[in-house]
Design an enzyme around this catalytic site. Structure first.
Site, mmCIF file in Angstrom:
data_model
loop_
_atom_site.group_PDB
_atom_site.id
_atom_site.type_symbol
_atom_site.label_atom_id
_atom_site.label_comp_id
_atom_site.label_asym_id
_atom_site.label_seq_id
_atom_site.Cartn_x
_atom_site.Cartn_y
_atom_site.Cartn_z
ATOM 1 N N ARG A 24 22.356 6.890 60.281
ATOM 2 C CA ARG A 24 23.273 6.649 59.157
ATOM 3 C C ARG A 24 22.750 7.327 57.875
ATOM 4 O O ARG A 24 23.254 8.353 57.455
ATOM 5 C CB ARG A 24 23.455 5.132 58.963
ATOM 6 C CG ARG A 24 24.616 4.751 58.044
ATOM 7 C CD ARG A 24 24.317 4.840 56.571
ATOM 8 N NE ARG A 24 23.186 4.013 56.164
ATOM 9 C CZ ARG A 24 22.639 4.074 54.957
ATOM 10 N NH1 ARG A 24 23.122 4.907 54.051
ATOM 11 N NH2 ARG A 24 21.604 3.321 54.638
ATOM 12 N N ASP A 25 21.677 6.781 57.292
ATOM 13 C CA ASP A 25 21.175 7.350 56.033
ATOM 14 C C ASP A 25 20.640 8.755 56.276
ATOM 15 O O ASP A 25 20.766 9.644 55.429
ATOM 16 C CB ASP A 25 20.057 6.461 55.463
ATOM 17 C CG ASP A 25 19.965 6.503 53.949
ATOM 18 O OD1 ASP A 25 20.620 7.352 53.328
ATOM 19 O OD2 ASP A 25 19.222 5.684 53.373
ATOM 20 N N HIS A 217 13.526 -0.489 51.195
ATOM 21 C CA HIS A 217 14.214 0.749 51.607
ATOM 22 C C HIS A 217 13.763 1.853 50.659
ATOM 23 O O HIS A 217 14.296 2.011 49.562
ATOM 24 C CB HIS A 217 15.726 0.503 51.519
ATOM 25 C CG HIS A 217 16.584 1.656 51.915
ATOM 26 N ND1 HIS A 217 17.219 1.736 53.135
ATOM 27 C CD2 HIS A 217 16.953 2.789 51.249
ATOM 28 C CE1 HIS A 217 17.935 2.848 53.192
ATOM 29 N NE2 HIS A 217 17.785 3.502 52.053
ATOM 30 N N HIS A 219 12.980 5.799 49.576
ATOM 31 C CA HIS A 219 13.164 7.244 49.752
ATOM 32 C C HIS A 219 11.917 7.926 49.189
ATOM 33 O O HIS A 219 11.240 7.385 48.313
ATOM 34 C CB HIS A 219 14.436 7.710 49.032
ATOM 35 C CG HIS A 219 15.689 7.344 49.787
ATOM 36 N ND1 HIS A 219 16.391 8.222 50.562
ATOM 37 C CD2 HIS A 219 16.350 6.154 49.891
ATOM 38 C CE1 HIS A 219 17.436 7.611 51.117
ATOM 39 N NE2 HIS A 219 17.436 6.345 50.724
ATOM 40 N N CYS A 250 21.235 10.273 49.779
ATOM 41 C CA CYS A 250 22.581 9.774 49.517
ATOM 42 C C CYS A 250 23.383 10.855 48.813
ATOM 43 O O CYS A 250 22.982 11.345 47.751
ATOM 44 C CB CYS A 250 22.530 8.516 48.649
ATOM 45 S SG CYS A 250 24.175 7.927 48.229
ATOM 46 N N ASN A 259 14.454 9.633 53.454
ATOM 47 C CA ASN A 259 13.888 8.279 53.517
ATOM 48 C C ASN A 259 12.410 8.351 53.887
ATOM 49 O O ASN A 259 11.937 9.357 54.409
ATOM 50 C CB ASN A 259 14.593 7.482 54.612
ATOM 51 C CG ASN A 259 16.015 7.130 54.262
ATOM 52 O OD1 ASN A 259 16.889 7.977 54.293
ATOM 53 N ND2 ASN A 259 16.252 5.887 53.917
HETATM 54 P P1 HMG Z 1 38.574 4.512 46.882
HETATM 55 O O1 HMG Z 1 39.046 5.913 46.827
HETATM 56 O O2 HMG Z 1 38.465 3.737 45.607
HETATM 57 O O3 HMG Z 1 39.413 3.697 47.964
HETATM 58 O O4 HMG Z 1 37.140 4.538 47.573
HETATM 59 P P2 HMG Z 1 40.748 2.827 47.798
HETATM 60 O O5 HMG Z 1 40.402 1.421 48.092
HETATM 61 O O6 HMG Z 1 41.416 3.142 46.485
HETATM 62 O O7 HMG Z 1 41.653 3.416 48.969
HETATM 63 C C1 HMG Z 1 42.105 4.757 48.979
HETATM 64 C C2 HMG Z 1 42.466 5.179 50.381
HETATM 65 O O8 HMG Z 1 41.289 5.141 51.184
HETATM 66 C C3 HMG Z 1 43.454 4.238 51.075
HETATM 67 O O9 HMG Z 1 44.223 5.042 51.967
HETATM 68 C C4 HMG Z 1 42.565 3.344 51.901
HETATM 69 O O10 HMG Z 1 43.181 2.799 53.053
HETATM 70 C C5 HMG Z 1 41.472 4.304 52.317
HETATM 71 P P3 HMG Z 1 45.673 5.525 51.577
HETATM 72 O O11 HMG Z 1 46.430 4.242 51.324
HETATM 73 O O12 HMG Z 1 45.512 6.369 50.358
HETATM 74 O O13 HMG Z 1 46.093 6.280 52.794
HETATM 75 N N1 HMG Z 1 40.217 3.600 52.584
HETATM 76 C C6 HMG Z 1 39.487 3.728 53.708
HETATM 77 N N2 HMG Z 1 39.636 4.464 54.816
HETATM 78 C C7 HMG Z 1 38.708 4.327 55.775
HETATM 79 N N3 HMG Z 1 37.639 3.502 55.671
HETATM 80 C C8 HMG Z 1 37.443 2.760 54.569
HETATM 81 C C9 HMG Z 1 38.396 2.859 53.532
HETATM 82 N N4 HMG Z 1 38.483 2.268 52.333
HETATM 83 C C10 HMG Z 1 39.603 2.716 51.767
HETATM 84 N N5 HMG Z 1 36.366 1.938 54.488
HETATM 85 C C11 HMG Z 1 35.427 3.467 48.892
HETATM 86 C C12 HMG Z 1 36.390 3.331 47.724
HETATM 87 C C13 HMG Z 1 34.495 2.288 48.868
HETATM 88 C C14 HMG Z 1 36.240 3.506 50.163
HETATM 89 C C15 HMG Z 1 34.679 4.811 48.728
HETATM 90 O O14 HMG Z 1 34.058 4.803 47.484
HETATM 91 C C16 HMG Z 1 33.622 5.044 49.789
HETATM 92 O O15 HMG Z 1 33.939 5.215 50.964
HETATM 93 N N6 HMG Z 1 32.325 5.070 49.392
HETATM 94 C C17 HMG Z 1 31.230 5.233 50.336
HETATM 95 C C18 HMG Z 1 30.129 6.087 49.751
HETATM 96 C C19 HMG Z 1 28.983 6.155 50.716
HETATM 97 O O16 HMG Z 1 29.143 5.996 51.917
HETATM 98 N N7 HMG Z 1 27.750 6.393 50.195
HETATM 99 C C20 HMG Z 1 26.574 6.483 51.009
HETATM 100 C C21 HMG Z 1 26.100 5.141 51.524
HETATM 101 S S1 HMG Z 1 25.207 4.189 50.301
HETATM 102 C C22 HMG Z 1 23.576 4.760 50.421
HETATM 103 O O17 HMG Z 1 23.310 5.750 51.052
HETATM 104 C C23 HMG Z 1 22.462 3.963 49.781
HETATM 105 C C24 HMG Z 1 21.633 3.160 50.800
HETATM 106 O O18 HMG Z 1 21.027 4.008 51.744
HETATM 107 C C25 HMG Z 1 20.548 2.361 50.069
HETATM 108 C C26 HMG Z 1 19.723 3.184 49.079
HETATM 109 O O19 HMG Z 1 19.132 4.203 49.483
HETATM 110 O O20 HMG Z 1 19.695 2.771 47.925
HETATM 111 C C27 HMG Z 1 22.519 2.155 51.557
HETATM 112 MG MG MG Z 2 19.187 5.109 51.430
#
Ligand code: HMG
Ligand code: MG
Length: 307
Positions: A24-25, A217, A219, A250, A259
Site C-alpha cells: 500500500r504505502d 509509522h 518514513h 505519500c 518508509n
Molecule cells: P473528493 O473529491 O472530495 O470526493 O475526494 P467526494 O466525496 O467529493 O466525491 C467525488 C467523487 O468521488 C464521487 O463520484 C464519489 O462517489 C467518488 P461522482 O459522484 O463524482 O461520480 N468517491 C470515491 N470513489 C471511489 N472510492 C472512494 C471514493 N470517495 C469518493 N473512496 C477523497 C475525497 C477522500 C475520496 C479523496 O481525497 C481521496 O481519495 N484521498 C486519498 C488520498 C490518499 O490515498 N493518500 C495516500 C494515503 S495517506 C498516506 O499515505 C499517509 C500514511 O501512510 C501515514 C503517514 O505516512 O503519515 C497512511
Molecule cells: Mg506513510
C-alpha cells in the site's frame, strides 16, 4: 556476515509486531502501474516471509491514487480468511462500501494532525475529516471489522512546519474516541528525531493512551527512521509499520520518501534479540525481486548489503 551478533538489552520489549505496508504505502507512490499479478505475488511473498499483518491496498478515489485503482480486483483474489490480516485503507463511506462489498475484514482510516494536509490529502478540514470518519468507524465496527487509524504529519508538516505535540495527541484522542483499536503515529515526511518520538509517546501516556494502543509509522526521508524506532522501543512501543525494501512515500505530501525498510528494522531487532517472526532471507529475496520489477535499486541498506 549475514546476521548481526545478538546482544540483548533487557530494558527493551521482548517481542514486536511488524505491520507491513509495502503493497500500500510502498506502491502508492510508484507512477508506473504495477500489474495486478505482481501485486498479488508481492502480498503472498510477504505473508510467506512471516509478516504478521500486510496492508494490501486502498479503497480511495482511483483518480487520487491511480496505482491502487485495482483494489477490488486485488482483494477479490487475496486470502481474506487466512491467518494473516490484510487491511486496506478506507477514507470515507464510499470506500467502506467498496471494502465491505469486497469482503475485507480489517480497515484503516487515515487522518491528518494538520489542517493543510487534511485539505491536500482528503479534500477536507481537520474537523471535517473526523466527521467523515465517524460513520465509517461506526458502520465498520457494527459489521465486525477491526479499524486502525493513522495520524499523519505528527512530527512536522511541509506547509505548516513544526506540529505541536498537543495537537497530535488531541487528534489521536478524537480518533480513539470514535472507537478505533490502534493509532499509527505517522512521520509522513521523516523529519522527527529520537527525543521528539519519546516526548510524543509520553504526551499520549499523560493523556491516558498507553503504548499498547500505539504503532509507529516512520518514513526515512532524513535517515532518522531506524533511530526513531529504537527510541520508540525504549519507551515500550511494540508495533512498527515498515515497508519491504524501503519502498514508499505519500503522493500528497511534499518531500515524503520511503518508509522505514522492513529489512533494516528486522536487522536491528535481530541484533537486539527482539522476536518478530520474520524470515529475513525470504524478505530480502522479495525486495530484490520487487526492485527488479520496478527497475530501481532497493532503498534498504540491509537489502543492498545482503543481496
Ligand atoms: P473528493 O473529491 O472530495 O470526493 O475526494 P467526494 O466525496 O467529493 O466525491 C467525488 C467523487 O468521488 C464521487 O463520484 C464519489 O462517489 C467518488 P461522482 O459522484 O463524482 O461520480 N468517491 C470515491 N470513489 C471511489 N472510492 C472512494 C471514493 N470517495 C469518493 N473512496 C477523497 C475525497 C477522500 C475520496 C479523496 O481525497 C481521496 O481519495 N484521498 C486519498 C488520498 C490518499 O490515498 N493518500 C495516500 C494515503 S495517506 C498516506 O499515505 C499517509 C500514511 O501512510 C501515514 C503517514 O505516512 O503519515 C497512511
Ligand atoms: Mg506513510
Amino acid at each position: 556476515m549475514t546476521r548481526p551478533m545478538v546482544v540483548r538489552d533487557a530494558s527493551l520489549p521482548a517481542a514486536v509486531t511488524i505491520y507491513e505496508v509495502g503493497p500500500r504505502d510502498g506502491l502508492q507512490n510508484e507512477s508506473a502501474i504495477v500489474p495486478l499479478d505482481v501485486k498479488l505475488e508481492f502480498v503472498a511473498r510477504l505473508v510467506v516471509a512471516g509478516l504478521p499483518v500486510v496492508e494490501a491496498t486502498s479503497f480511495v478515489h482511483p483518480r487520487w491514487v491511480p496505482q491502487l485503482a485495482d483494489a477490488a480486483e486485488l482483494v477479490a483474489r487475496l486470502p481474506l480468511d487466512g491467518p494473516v490480516p490484510l487491511p486496506v485503507l478506507v477514507p470515507n463511506e464510499r470506500g467502506l462500501d467498496r471494502a465491505l462489498e469486497a469482503g475485507v475484514r480489517h480497515i484503516a482510516i487515515f487522518a491528518s494532525a494538520t489542517e493543510t494536509f487534511a485539505q491536500k490529502n482528503l479534500n477536507s478540514s481537520l474537523d471535517g475529516q473526523l466527521e467523515m470518519f465517524e460513520p465509517v468507524v461506526e458502520r465498520a465496527r457494527a459489521a465486525g471489522l477491526d479499524v486502525r487509524a493513522y495520524v499523519s504529519m505528527c512530527f512536522g508538516d511541509p506547509w505548516e512546519g513544526a506540529v505541536p505535540v498537543d495537537q497530535v495527541v488531541a487528534t489521536g484522542r478524537r480518533l480513539l474516541d470514535l472507537g478505533v483499536s490502534q493509532l499509527s503515529i505517522g512521520d509522513t515526511i521523516g523529519v522527527g528525531t529520537a527525543a521528539h518520538v519519546q516526548r510524543l509517546v509520553g504526551a499520549f501516556a499523560e493523556a491516558g493512551t498507553g503504548v499498547d494502543r500505539l504503532a509507529m509509522h516512520f518514513h526515512d526521508t532524513y535517515g532518522q527512521a531506524l533511530a526513531n524506532a529504537h527510541a520508540a522501543l525504549q519507551v515500550g512501543v511494540t508495533t512498527f509499520d515498515a515497508s519491504a525494501g524501503g519502498l514508499g512515500g505519500c503522493p500528497y505530501a511534499e518531500s515524503a520518501t520511503g518508509n522505514l525498510a522492513t529489512e533494516d528494522l528486522v536487522w536491528m531487532l535481530d541484533g537486539l534479540g527482539i522476536a518478530h517472526g520474520v524470515d529475513l532471507d525470504a524478505l530480502v529475496r522479495t525486495s530484490v525481486w520487487m526492485a527488479g520489477v520496478l527497475g530501481k535499486e532497493p532503498a534498504s541498506a540491509v537489502v543492498r548489503a545482503l543481496a
